[in-house]
Design an enzyme around this catalytic site. Structure first.
Site, PDB file in Angstrom:
ATOM      1  CD1 TRP A  52      -8.134  14.150   4.786  1.00  0.00           C
ATOM      2  CD2 TRP A  52      -7.832  15.891   3.418  1.00  0.00           C
ATOM      3  NE1 TRP A  52      -9.240  14.964   4.874  1.00  0.00           N
ATOM      4  CE2 TRP A  52      -9.085  16.029   4.048  1.00  0.00           C
ATOM      5  CE3 TRP A  52      -7.422  16.871   2.523  1.00  0.00           C
ATOM      6  CZ2 TRP A  52      -9.924  17.110   3.804  1.00  0.00           C
ATOM      7  CZ3 TRP A  52      -8.259  17.952   2.276  1.00  0.00           C
ATOM      8  CH2 TRP A  52      -9.497  18.068   2.910  1.00  0.00           C
ATOM      9  CG  ASP A  83      -5.983 -12.418   4.287  1.00  0.00           C
ATOM     10  OD1 ASP A  83      -6.273 -11.420   4.986  1.00  0.00           O
ATOM     11  OD2 ASP A  83      -6.842 -13.076   3.667  1.00  0.00           O
ATOM     12  CB  ILE A  84      -3.944  -8.792   8.671  1.00  0.00           C
ATOM     13  CG1 ILE A  84      -4.927  -7.815   8.030  1.00  0.00           C
ATOM     14  CG2 ILE A  84      -2.489  -8.406   8.425  1.00  0.00           C
ATOM     15  CD1 ILE A  84      -4.975  -6.449   8.732  1.00  0.00           C
ATOM     16  CG  ASP A 141      -8.899  12.344   8.775  1.00  0.00           C
ATOM     17  OD1 ASP A 141      -8.812  11.188   8.317  1.00  0.00           O
ATOM     18  OD2 ASP A 141      -9.096  13.340   8.052  1.00  0.00           O
ATOM     19  N   GLY A 172       0.839  -1.196   0.000  1.00  0.00           N
ATOM     20  CA  GLY A 172       0.000   0.000   0.000  1.00  0.00           C
ATOM     21  C   GLY A 172       0.878   1.252   0.000  1.00  0.00           C
ATOM     22  CE1 TYR A 223     -10.478   3.374   6.093  1.00  0.00           C
ATOM     23  CE2 TYR A 223     -10.964   5.666   6.638  1.00  0.00           C
ATOM     24  CZ  TYR A 223     -10.049   4.646   6.427  1.00  0.00           C
ATOM     25  OH  TYR A 223      -8.702   4.915   6.551  1.00  0.00           O
ATOM     26  CE1 TYR A 240     -13.245  -3.420   1.601  1.00  0.00           C
ATOM     27  CE2 TYR A 240     -13.679  -1.124   2.107  1.00  0.00           C
ATOM     28  CZ  TYR A 240     -13.956  -2.256   1.390  1.00  0.00           C
ATOM     29  OH  TYR A 240     -14.956  -2.242   0.449  1.00  0.00           O
ATOM     30  CB  THR A 241      -7.903   2.504   2.308  1.00  0.00           C
ATOM     31  OG1 THR A 241      -7.477   1.885   1.084  1.00  0.00           O
ATOM     32  CG2 THR A 241      -6.907   2.205   3.401  1.00  0.00           C
ATOM     33  CG  LEU A 288       2.387   3.801   6.100  1.00  0.00           C
ATOM     34  CD1 LEU A 288       3.213   5.091   6.115  1.00  0.00           C
ATOM     35  CD2 LEU A 288       1.452   3.756   7.316  1.00  0.00           C
TER      36      LEU A 288
HETATM   37  N1  LIG Z   1      -5.349   6.769   2.381  1.00  0.00           N
HETATM   38  C1  LIG Z   1      -5.790   7.707   3.202  1.00  0.00           C
HETATM   39  O1  LIG Z   1      -6.225   8.791   2.770  1.00  0.00           O
HETATM   40  C2  LIG Z   1      -5.760   7.498   4.688  1.00  0.00           C
HETATM   41  C3  LIG Z   1      -6.237   8.521   5.523  1.00  0.00           C
HETATM   42  C4  LIG Z   1      -6.180   8.308   6.918  1.00  0.00           C
HETATM   43  C5  LIG Z   1      -5.696   7.129   7.431  1.00  0.00           C
HETATM   44  N2  LIG Z   1      -5.265   6.151   6.576  1.00  0.00           N
HETATM   45  C6  LIG Z   1      -4.769   4.901   7.152  1.00  0.00           C
HETATM   46  O2  LIG Z   1      -3.394   4.795   6.840  1.00  0.00           O
HETATM   47  C7  LIG Z   1      -3.028   3.422   6.707  1.00  0.00           C
HETATM   48  C8  LIG Z   1      -2.275   3.218   5.408  1.00  0.00           C
HETATM   49  O3  LIG Z   1      -3.139   3.616   4.344  1.00  0.00           O
HETATM   50  P1  LIG Z   1      -2.676   3.577   2.819  1.00  0.00           P
HETATM   51  O4  LIG Z   1      -3.135   4.831   2.201  1.00  0.00           O
HETATM   52  O5  LIG Z   1      -1.255   3.160   2.733  1.00  0.00           O
HETATM   53  O6  LIG Z   1      -3.622   2.392   2.310  1.00  0.00           O
HETATM   54  P2  LIG Z   1      -3.570   1.610   0.930  1.00  0.00           P
HETATM   55  O7  LIG Z   1      -2.657   2.273  -0.035  1.00  0.00           O
HETATM   56  O8  LIG Z   1      -4.983   1.361   0.540  1.00  0.00           O
HETATM   57  O9  LIG Z   1      -2.882   0.238   1.353  1.00  0.00           O
HETATM   58  C9  LIG Z   1      -3.540  -0.669   2.160  1.00  0.00           C
HETATM   59  C10 LIG Z   1      -2.853  -1.996   1.958  1.00  0.00           C
HETATM   60  O10 LIG Z   1      -3.500  -2.928   2.809  1.00  0.00           O
HETATM   61  C11 LIG Z   1      -3.531  -4.141   2.111  1.00  0.00           C
HETATM   62  N3  LIG Z   1      -4.577  -5.017   2.627  1.00  0.00           N
HETATM   63  C12 LIG Z   1      -5.918  -4.927   2.479  1.00  0.00           C
HETATM   64  N4  LIG Z   1      -6.511  -5.968   3.062  1.00  0.00           N
HETATM   65  C13 LIG Z   1      -5.529  -6.736   3.579  1.00  0.00           C
HETATM   66  C14 LIG Z   1      -5.507  -7.953   4.279  1.00  0.00           C
HETATM   67  N5  LIG Z   1      -6.632  -8.606   4.571  1.00  0.00           N
HETATM   68  N6  LIG Z   1      -4.314  -8.459   4.673  1.00  0.00           N
HETATM   69  C15 LIG Z   1      -3.167  -7.825   4.370  1.00  0.00           C
HETATM   70  N7  LIG Z   1      -3.122  -6.672   3.696  1.00  0.00           N
HETATM   71  C16 LIG Z   1      -4.299  -6.132   3.304  1.00  0.00           C
HETATM   72  C17 LIG Z   1      -3.793  -3.766   0.665  1.00  0.00           C
HETATM   73  O11 LIG Z   1      -3.375  -4.815  -0.166  1.00  0.00           O
HETATM   74  P3  LIG Z   1      -4.179  -5.156  -1.513  1.00  0.00           P
HETATM   75  O12 LIG Z   1      -4.123  -3.901  -2.332  1.00  0.00           O
HETATM   76  O13 LIG Z   1      -3.439  -6.292  -2.071  1.00  0.00           O
HETATM   77  O14 LIG Z   1      -5.574  -5.477  -1.060  1.00  0.00           O
HETATM   78  C18 LIG Z   1      -2.929  -2.544   0.523  1.00  0.00           C
HETATM   79  O15 LIG Z   1      -1.652  -2.871   0.059  1.00  0.00           O
HETATM   80  C19 LIG Z   1      -4.329   2.634   6.822  1.00  0.00           C
HETATM   81  O16 LIG Z   1      -4.461   2.174   8.144  1.00  0.00           O
HETATM   82  C20 LIG Z   1      -5.402   3.658   6.547  1.00  0.00           C
HETATM   83  O17 LIG Z   1      -6.626   3.328   7.176  1.00  0.00           O
HETATM   84  C21 LIG Z   1      -5.263   6.310   5.224  1.00  0.00           C
END
Ligand SMILES: NC(=O)c1ccc[n+]([C@@H]2O[C@H](COP(=O)([O-])OP(=O)(O)OC[C@H]3O[C@@H](n4cnc5c(N)ncnc54)[C@H](OP(=O)(O)O)[C@@H]3O)[C@@H](O)[C@H]2O)c1
Length: 291
Positions: free
Chosen positions: A159, A45-46, A111, A18, A134, A70-71, A20
């Site tokens: 964001w 797979d968590i 947030d 993902g 979410y 799950y984003t 991060l």
């Molecule tokens: N993106 C935002 O705007 C945002 C804002 C606030 C907080 N956050 C938080 O920041 C953190 C990182 O977000 P991000 O933007 O890096 O998210 P991201 O790009 O959507 O990446 C999430 C990753 O989690 C993986 N994933 C999903 N289901 C999984 C499972 N069952 N087991 C293992 N891996 C799984 C996905 O893999 P697949 O693609 O293979 O499914 C993906 O690589 C998350 O906790 C998110 O909630 C994000």
């Protein structure tokens, strides 16, 4: 027995493909003394409790950085079961694994646990009240971590964008190539955050060895609407696309979003002695990596 001073720190990173996770892989290069184990969703797979148990039994991790989530905020409204499975139940399995194997969990939250009714930055003491599935699923994940563990860091961020994966910046850059005008919501305020900055501060937590466990807010500095964010992107790349500011009512989405989700970062800054970068400075740094 005393631990050797230069003991290798072994770090599990879930969701490694993902935004991060990828940024952590980049920042990890600056920490050659740490033993990183990056696991994508196919490696681990968590939602598989057995998979987590097997991995934790075969390797003794000092830290687990959970970047898996799950984003898909809008999709979660109709895919509630999956959102709660990944963002809550699976986080419980990770927390249980961490408890049993004395691993410190660094878990990322959002947030979107807040309803956005405030007009001053949200502190860690403010009461969450998510407006969408979410946010509710992420809040439940936080609760599991807090109930199960003593040795954890929960970092709420906002964001998030980067040169990797799907995000607002990439969507704007694509639309900038396809269209001469776009409309962007101007009545939701938050703090854009570069995943690379977040990755750096996460590893700063690890390297600081501070045991001030608990809940923290971290984002880039400053406040923007999605319209401000889009305008800054197009200004920086010199695209003169016409951007019309619109209201949330004019752009209905399946998931409701908080009008205001700016977070107060003073606790994080004071304890970990980090400077938070202005969102526009980080954006300017990242845009050349995306184009
Ligand atoms: N993106 C935002 O705007 C945002 C804002 C606030 C907080 N956050 C938080 O920041 C953190 C990182 O977000 P991000 O933007 O890096 O998210 P991201 O790009 O959507 O990446 C999430 C990753 O989690 C993986 N994933 C999903 N289901 C999984 C499972 N069952 N087991 C293992 N891996 C799984 C996905 O893999 P697949 O693609 O293979 O499914 C993906 O690589 C998350 O906790 C998110 O909630 C994000």
């Amino acid at each position: 027995m005393e631990e050797p001073i230069n003991k290798f720190i072994k770090i599990l990173v879930t969701g490694a493909k993902g935004q991060l996770g990828r940024c952590l892989q980049d920042v990890a290069i600056r920490f050659p003394n740490y033993d990183f184990h990056f696991k994508s969703s196919t490696d681990l797979d968590i939602t598989s409790k057995a998979g987590i148990e097997t991995l934790f039994e075969s390797e003794k991790f000092d830290y687990c950085i959970n970047c898996a989530a799950y984003t898909a905020v809008d999709k979660a409204e109709t895919d509630q079961e999956k959102a709660f499975l990944v963002n809550a139940e699976a986080v419980k399995y990770l927390a249980e694994g961490c408890k049993e194997h004395k691993t410190i969990l660094i878990h990322i939250s959002t947030d979107f646990v807040f309803d956005g009714a405030k007009r001053t930055p949200y502190t860690e003491e403010d009461i969450p009240n998510p407006k969408n599935v979410y946010g509710a699923s992420k809040l439940k994940g936080e609760h599991y971590v807090q109930e199960i563990l003593e040795h954890y860091f929960i970092i709420r961020t906002s964001w998030v964008y980067s040169e990797y994966g799907h995000n607002f910046v990439k969507t704007m850059l694509r639309l900038g190539k396809e269209r001469k005008e776009i409309s962007v919501v101007n009545d939701q305020l938050g703090s854009p955050t570069y995943a690379g900055d977040l990755a750096s501060v996460i590893l700063k937590i690890v390297s600081s060895k501070k045991v001030r466990y608990g809940l923290y807010h971290y984002s880039n500095e400053g406040v923007a609407s999605w319209y401000d964010f889009a305008k800054a992107i197009f200004d920086k790349i010199g695209n003169e696309i016409h951007i019309t500011p619109i209201t949330t009512l004019e752009f209905p989405t399946p998931a409701k979003r908080p009008e205001f989700s700016v977070m107060d970062k003073s606790k994080f800054k004071n304890i970990f002695k980090v400077e938070t970068e202005e969102w526009k400075d980080s954006l300017n740094k990242v845009l050349p990596l995306i184009k």
